[in-house]
Design a protein around this motif. Sequence first.
Motif, PDB file in Angstrom:
ATOM      1  N   GLY A   5       0.820  -1.208   0.000  1.00  0.00           N
ATOM      2  CA  GLY A   5       0.000   0.000   0.000  1.00  0.00           C
ATOM      3  C   GLY A   5       0.849   1.250   0.000  1.00  0.00           C
ATOM      4  O   GLY A   5       2.030   1.218  -0.296  1.00  0.00           O
ATOM      5  N   THR A  75      -4.213  -7.905 -11.625  1.00  0.00           N
ATOM      6  CA  THR A  75      -4.774  -8.926 -10.730  1.00  0.00           C
ATOM      7  C   THR A  75      -5.886  -8.285  -9.889  1.00  0.00           C
ATOM      8  O   THR A  75      -6.044  -7.059  -9.875  1.00  0.00           O
ATOM      9  CB  THR A  75      -3.697  -9.479  -9.775  1.00  0.00           C
ATOM     10  N   ALA A  76      -6.628  -9.117  -9.169  1.00  0.00           N
ATOM     11  CA  ALA A  76      -7.667  -8.590  -8.273  1.00  0.00           C
ATOM     12  C   ALA A  76      -7.035  -7.676  -7.229  1.00  0.00           C
ATOM     13  O   ALA A  76      -7.575  -6.605  -6.907  1.00  0.00           O
ATOM     14  CB  ALA A  76      -8.420  -9.732  -7.600  1.00  0.00           C
ATOM     15  N   GLU A  77      -5.866  -8.079  -6.722  1.00  0.00           N
ATOM     16  CA  GLU A  77      -5.167  -7.248  -5.745  1.00  0.00           C
ATOM     17  C   GLU A  77      -4.714  -5.923  -6.380  1.00  0.00           C
ATOM     18  O   GLU A  77      -4.768  -4.871  -5.756  1.00  0.00           O
ATOM     19  CB  GLU A  77      -3.961  -7.998  -5.174  1.00  0.00           C
ATOM     20  N   GLU A  79      -6.209  -4.375  -8.884  1.00  0.00           N
ATOM     21  CA  GLU A  79      -7.387  -3.528  -9.070  1.00  0.00           C
ATOM     22  C   GLU A  79      -7.804  -2.877  -7.758  1.00  0.00           C
ATOM     23  O   GLU A  79      -8.165  -1.698  -7.719  1.00  0.00           O
ATOM     24  CB  GLU A  79      -8.544  -4.318  -9.674  1.00  0.00           C
ATOM     25  N   LEU A  80      -7.724  -3.625  -6.670  1.00  0.00           N
ATOM     26  CA  LEU A  80      -8.043  -3.073  -5.358  1.00  0.00           C
ATOM     27  C   LEU A  80      -7.077  -1.934  -5.008  1.00  0.00           C
ATOM     28  O   LEU A  80      -7.503  -0.868  -4.561  1.00  0.00           O
ATOM     29  CB  LEU A  80      -7.991  -4.167  -4.285  1.00  0.00           C
ATOM     30  N   ALA A  81      -5.790  -2.154  -5.242  1.00  0.00           N
ATOM     31  CA  ALA A  81      -4.783  -1.127  -4.960  1.00  0.00           C
ATOM     32  C   ALA A  81      -5.033   0.115  -5.818  1.00  0.00           C
ATOM     33  O   ALA A  81      -4.918   1.249  -5.340  1.00  0.00           O
ATOM     34  CB  ALA A  81      -3.386  -1.673  -5.212  1.00  0.00           C
ATOM     35  N   ARG A  83      -7.933   1.129  -7.095  1.00  0.00           N
ATOM     36  CA  ARG A  83      -9.138   1.811  -6.599  1.00  0.00           C
ATOM     37  C   ARG A  83      -8.850   2.570  -5.302  1.00  0.00           C
ATOM     38  O   ARG A  83      -9.356   3.676  -5.095  1.00  0.00           O
ATOM     39  CB  ARG A  83     -10.283   0.819  -6.419  1.00  0.00           C
ATOM     40  N   GLN A  84      -8.019   2.000  -4.431  1.00  0.00           N
ATOM     41  CA  GLN A  84      -7.638   2.701  -3.199  1.00  0.00           C
ATOM     42  C   GLN A  84      -6.824   3.962  -3.520  1.00  0.00           C
ATOM     43  O   GLN A  84      -7.016   5.002  -2.901  1.00  0.00           O
ATOM     44  CB  GLN A  84      -6.847   1.767  -2.274  1.00  0.00           C
ATOM     45  N   GLN A  87      -9.143   6.649  -4.773  1.00  0.00           N
ATOM     46  CA  GLN A  87      -9.863   7.283  -3.659  1.00  0.00           C
ATOM     47  C   GLN A  87      -8.958   8.259  -2.906  1.00  0.00           C
ATOM     48  O   GLN A  87      -9.395   9.335  -2.500  1.00  0.00           O
ATOM     49  CB  GLN A  87     -10.413   6.224  -2.699  1.00  0.00           C
TER      50      GLN A  87
END
Length: 106
Positions: A5, A75-77, A79-81, A83-84, A87
């Motif tokens: 992160g 990867t899904a991870e 995409e999450l990173a 999107r974070q 934000q």
Amino acid sequence: MKYTGGPMTEAMYYVLLTLMNPGHGYGLMQAITEVSNGRVHMGPGTLYGVLARMQKDELIELADDDGRRKTYVITAEGELALRQEYQRLAAMLEDGALLKEGDSHA
């Protein structure tokens, strides 16, 4: 090694953003320029360094390697990173709204 992160570099952000659609090196360089409205031009050295780092961090993975070109996918991870990070950047823009209101301290 997994991504821990924290703020992303501009290069990381745009590579992940363009990899919402699988892509390969030269195509990614063009897509980054297009997505950034010509503001960001990424050379091969920067791109391949970022791709290698993000593969180690499991944010992207190799989808295909035909010997000539490697195709990467987020990867899904990843995409999450992404999107974070989006934000985080959006919150920073909101925080800066007072600049639009004019400088009342002049």
